[in-house]
Design a protein around this motif. Sequence first.
Motif, PDB file in Angstrom:
ATOM      1  N   LYS A  48     -14.027 -19.317  38.128  1.00 39.19           N
ATOM      2  CA  LYS A  48     -14.129 -20.706  37.680  1.00 39.19           C
ATOM      3  C   LYS A  48     -13.297 -20.985  36.435  1.00 39.19           C
ATOM      4  N   TYR A  49     -12.657 -19.963  35.875  1.00 40.22           N
ATOM      5  CA  TYR A  49     -11.973 -20.104  34.592  1.00 40.22           C
ATOM      6  C   TYR A  49     -10.529 -20.566  34.774  1.00 40.22           C
ATOM      7  N   GLN A  50     -10.114 -21.528  33.959  1.00 41.89           N
ATOM      8  CA  GLN A  50      -8.750 -22.054  33.984  1.00 41.89           C
ATOM      9  C   GLN A  50      -7.864 -21.165  33.110  1.00 41.89           C
ATOM     10  N   ILE A  51      -6.766 -20.686  33.666  1.00 46.78           N
ATOM     11  CA  ILE A  51      -5.878 -19.769  32.954  1.00 46.78           C
ATOM     12  C   ILE A  51      -4.882 -20.566  32.115  1.00 46.78           C
ATOM     13  N   LEU A  52      -4.850 -20.270  30.814  1.00 42.78           N
ATOM     14  CA  LEU A  52      -3.984 -20.990  29.882  1.00 42.78           C
ATOM     15  C   LEU A  52      -2.736 -20.204  29.503  1.00 42.78           C
ATOM     16  N   GLY A  53      -2.774 -18.890  29.677  1.00 35.82           N
ATOM     17  CA  GLY A  53      -1.608 -18.100  29.300  1.00 35.82           C
ATOM     18  C   GLY A  53      -1.906 -16.615  29.359  1.00 35.82           C
ATOM     19  N   LEU A  54      -0.846 -15.825  29.274  1.00 35.88           N
ATOM     20  CA  LEU A  54      -0.951 -14.369  29.306  1.00 35.88           C
ATOM     21  C   LEU A  54      -1.060 -13.835  27.885  1.00 35.88           C
ATOM     22  N   LEU A  55      -2.049 -12.974  27.648  1.00 33.13           N
ATOM     23  CA  LEU A  55      -2.222 -12.362  26.330  1.00 33.13           C
ATOM     24  C   LEU A  55      -1.678 -10.941  26.280  1.00 33.13           C
ATOM     25  N   VAL A  63      -4.824  -9.281  30.576  1.00 29.34           N
ATOM     26  CA  VAL A  63      -5.718 -10.124  29.791  1.00 29.34           C
ATOM     27  C   VAL A  63      -5.103 -11.514  29.662  1.00 29.34           C
ATOM     28  N   TYR A  64      -5.899 -12.523  29.994  1.00 31.18           N
ATOM     29  CA  TYR A  64      -5.451 -13.908  29.942  1.00 31.18           C
ATOM     30  C   TYR A  64      -6.257 -14.699  28.915  1.00 31.18           C
ATOM     31  N   LYS A  65      -5.615 -15.707  28.380  1.00 30.01           N
ATOM     32  CA  LYS A  65      -6.325 -16.732  27.632  1.00 30.01           C
ATOM     33  C   LYS A  65      -6.813 -17.749  28.657  1.00 30.01           C
ATOM     34  N   ALA A  66      -8.101 -18.078  28.624  1.00 29.63           N
ATOM     35  CA  ALA A  66      -8.682 -18.932  29.659  1.00 29.63           C
ATOM     36  C   ALA A  66      -9.649 -19.930  29.042  1.00 29.63           C
ATOM     37  N   ARG A  67     -10.021 -20.916  29.849  1.00 28.76           N
ATOM     38  CA  ARG A  67     -10.946 -21.959  29.392  1.00 28.76           C
ATOM     39  C   ARG A  67     -12.095 -22.090  30.382  1.00 28.76           C
ATOM     40  N   HIS A  68     -13.306 -22.170  29.832  1.00 31.01           N
ATOM     41  CA  HIS A  68     -14.470 -22.461  30.667  1.00 31.01           C
ATOM     42  C   HIS A  68     -14.372 -23.921  31.111  1.00 31.01           C
ATOM     43  N   PRO A  69     -14.434 -24.206  32.407  1.00 30.10           N
ATOM     44  CA  PRO A  69     -14.144 -25.564  32.891  1.00 30.10           C
ATOM     45  C   PRO A  69     -15.131 -26.625  32.424  1.00 30.10           C
ATOM     46  N   GLU A  70     -16.406 -26.277  32.292  1.00 28.04           N
ATOM     47  CA  GLU A  70     -17.396 -27.276  31.887  1.00 28.04           C
ATOM     48  C   GLU A  70     -17.506 -27.397  30.368  1.00 28.04           C
ATOM     49  N   LEU A  71     -17.506 -26.266  29.674  1.00 30.38           N
ATOM     50  CA  LEU A  71     -17.718 -26.279  28.230  1.00 30.38           C
ATOM     51  C   LEU A  71     -16.429 -26.474  27.439  1.00 30.38           C
ATOM     52  N   GLY A  72     -15.284 -26.158  28.058  1.00 29.53           N
ATOM     53  CA  GLY A  72     -14.017 -26.238  27.340  1.00 29.53           C
ATOM     54  C   GLY A  72     -13.805 -25.092  26.372  1.00 29.53           C
ATOM     55  N   HIS A  73     -14.697 -24.109  26.377  1.00 26.85           N
ATOM     56  CA  HIS A  73     -14.631 -22.985  25.443  1.00 26.85           C
ATOM     57  C   HIS A  73     -13.469 -22.064  25.807  1.00 26.85           C
ATOM     58  N   ILE A  74     -12.686 -21.647  24.796  1.00 25.55           N
ATOM     59  CA  ILE A  74     -11.566 -20.740  25.016  1.00 25.55           C
ATOM     60  C   ILE A  74     -12.081 -19.301  24.995  1.00 25.55           C
ATOM     61  N   VAL A  75     -11.702 -18.518  26.008  1.00 25.07           N
ATOM     62  CA  VAL A  75     -12.172 -17.140  26.137  1.00 25.07           C
ATOM     63  C   VAL A  75     -10.996 -16.233  26.475  1.00 25.07           C
ATOM     64  N   ILE A  99       3.038 -25.757  22.676  1.00 25.60           N
ATOM     65  CA  ILE A  99       1.643 -25.338  22.514  1.00 25.60           C
ATOM     66  C   ILE A  99       1.448 -24.341  21.380  1.00 25.60           C
ATOM     67  N   GLN A 100       2.497 -24.058  20.617  1.00 23.51           N
ATOM     68  CA  GLN A 100       2.399 -23.113  19.510  1.00 23.51           C
ATOM     69  C   GLN A 100       3.033 -23.698  18.253  1.00 23.51           C
ATOM     70  N   SER A 101       2.452 -23.351  17.104  1.00 19.59           N
ATOM     71  CA  SER A 101       2.989 -23.792  15.818  1.00 19.59           C
ATOM     72  C   SER A 101       3.127 -22.599  14.882  1.00 19.59           C
ATOM     73  N   TRP A 102       4.000 -22.763  13.887  1.00 21.41           N
ATOM     74  CA  TRP A 102       4.196 -21.720  12.892  1.00 21.41           C
ATOM     75  C   TRP A 102       3.105 -21.798  11.831  1.00 21.41           C
ATOM     76  N   SER A 103       2.826 -20.667  11.208  1.00 17.29           N
ATOM     77  CA  SER A 103       1.798 -20.603  10.168  1.00 17.29           C
ATOM     78  C   SER A 103       2.216 -19.561   9.141  1.00 17.29           C
ATOM     79  N   THR A 145      -4.587 -23.818  19.745  1.00 14.86           N
ATOM     80  CA  THR A 145      -6.043 -23.715  19.861  1.00 14.86           C
ATOM     81  C   THR A 145      -6.628 -22.695  18.896  1.00 14.86           C
ATOM     82  N   CYS A 146      -5.770 -21.927  18.208  1.00 12.58           N
ATOM     83  CA  CYS A 146      -6.259 -20.971  17.215  1.00 12.58           C
ATOM     84  C   CYS A 146      -6.776 -21.715  15.991  1.00 12.58           C
TER      85      CYS A 146
END
Length: 455
Positions: free
Chosen positions: A6-13, A21-33, A424-428, A442-443
């Motif tokens: 059920k997890y939406q894949i946002l990118g490869l970690l 290992v992927y960066k993913a999002r819970h579809p209902e909660l929007g939580h990044i995992v 989707i990325q910024s410098w810091s 999202t960090c």
Amino acid sequence: MKTIGKYQILGLLGRGGMGTVYKARHPELGHIVALKLLAPMDMVEAIVGMDELTRRFEAEARTMAGLNHENIATVWDLERDERGRSFFIMDYFCNNVGAVIGETYRVEAPSRVLRIDRAADIVRQTLEGLARLHAAGIVHRDMKPFNLLLTSSGGVRIIDFGLSKLRHEPLQLHGSEKVGSPYYAPPEQEEDAEAVGPTADLFSVGVMFQRMLTGRLPQLSCDPPSACNPDLDDDWDKFLSRAVAETPAERFQSAREMIEALDGLMDEWRARSANSCALPPELNDSAMGAEGGKGQPEFPRSEPIKTGPHAGPEALGLDELWRPRQYSRNEFKDRGDDTVLDQSSGLLWEQGASEYPLTRGEAQAYVQGLNAESYAGCSAWRLPTVEELKTLLTPVTQGSDFCVQPVFDTSRTRLWSCDRRTFIQSWSADTELGFISHHDDTCHNYARAVCSLGR
């Protein structure tokens, strides 16, 4: 959008021989995992077999889920996808020790040196996690910088238990399989991985600690370590030598014993630092402050840019470890209203930063809030450019530099830039360790706003 379960894949970690290992999002909660999928390389599957790999993978998930400790990553879910492949879900963290010290695939190359108190804090938390593992009869066997995740508040989380050894449950190794990572694995692990005990993990921690303090691996470092770091003395040399001793019997015999020895060293170091700072200015060199070796005043770029994903450190005026090639000469003045004016550039800075770490979008909203209230009399606050953030960076604090009172809040050190790397990325910037990096939007980093008062 690609999904696994059920997890939406946002990118490869990351990708290893056994899984991805992927960066993913819970579809209902929007939580990044973080989602770890069993997807072995063909060669690994051919050698070990999918049944054995699945057993190991699911054992890793259950091991992590069963250890309730703040320094061990938590597994929240274990499922199989539509193709029958196992995957499990962990908390997602943007940073790890490997990225912080600047280790790359060229493991032998020099890395960034950490402040002694920061390195000791990372090691102490790691040892606390290992104490819990070892009490449960588990030897990790692959402790290395990239297997230590860092939370936004500096907490350590141990990950990657795929090669761990459980008490009374030997790992079925095949002829060409190796356990552990070069330089970090102890000598006895290369000879007989099944025979190692907790001291194998402590050896790996010792290697990481020496690298954090000297910027070099013990096998390639100066001897003794104190020759590479003025904050170390003979007692530190003895500690590090014992930590990476060739034979297990010569090392610390438990994580708790190593913690107690480390605590003693840090007590002595703090007392020595306090005594040094109590000396009259003419008896220590702290009066030099951060001005020594600085470059000429300059007016840094204020307009945001997007560099693209292939921009290297040279494009930003940085060395190979992403530190400024030349540090700025500042004339900071504390205005007494929680702002600091750099009189050399006309930049007005927040003295602190946002109260909490924020996503990139939240950081932008934070700045808009400052403008809405005309904070400190300015209504043109913005996130700084990389060039402006570079003016806040100094070499890592060592020796009597600890005596210099900081102008800015030192508890909020990872700061967002307005410059983008990609969509989707910024410098810091990391103002504690003095380097530039990039993160997904999202960090969570802090926002320290800047306002141009004129040049």
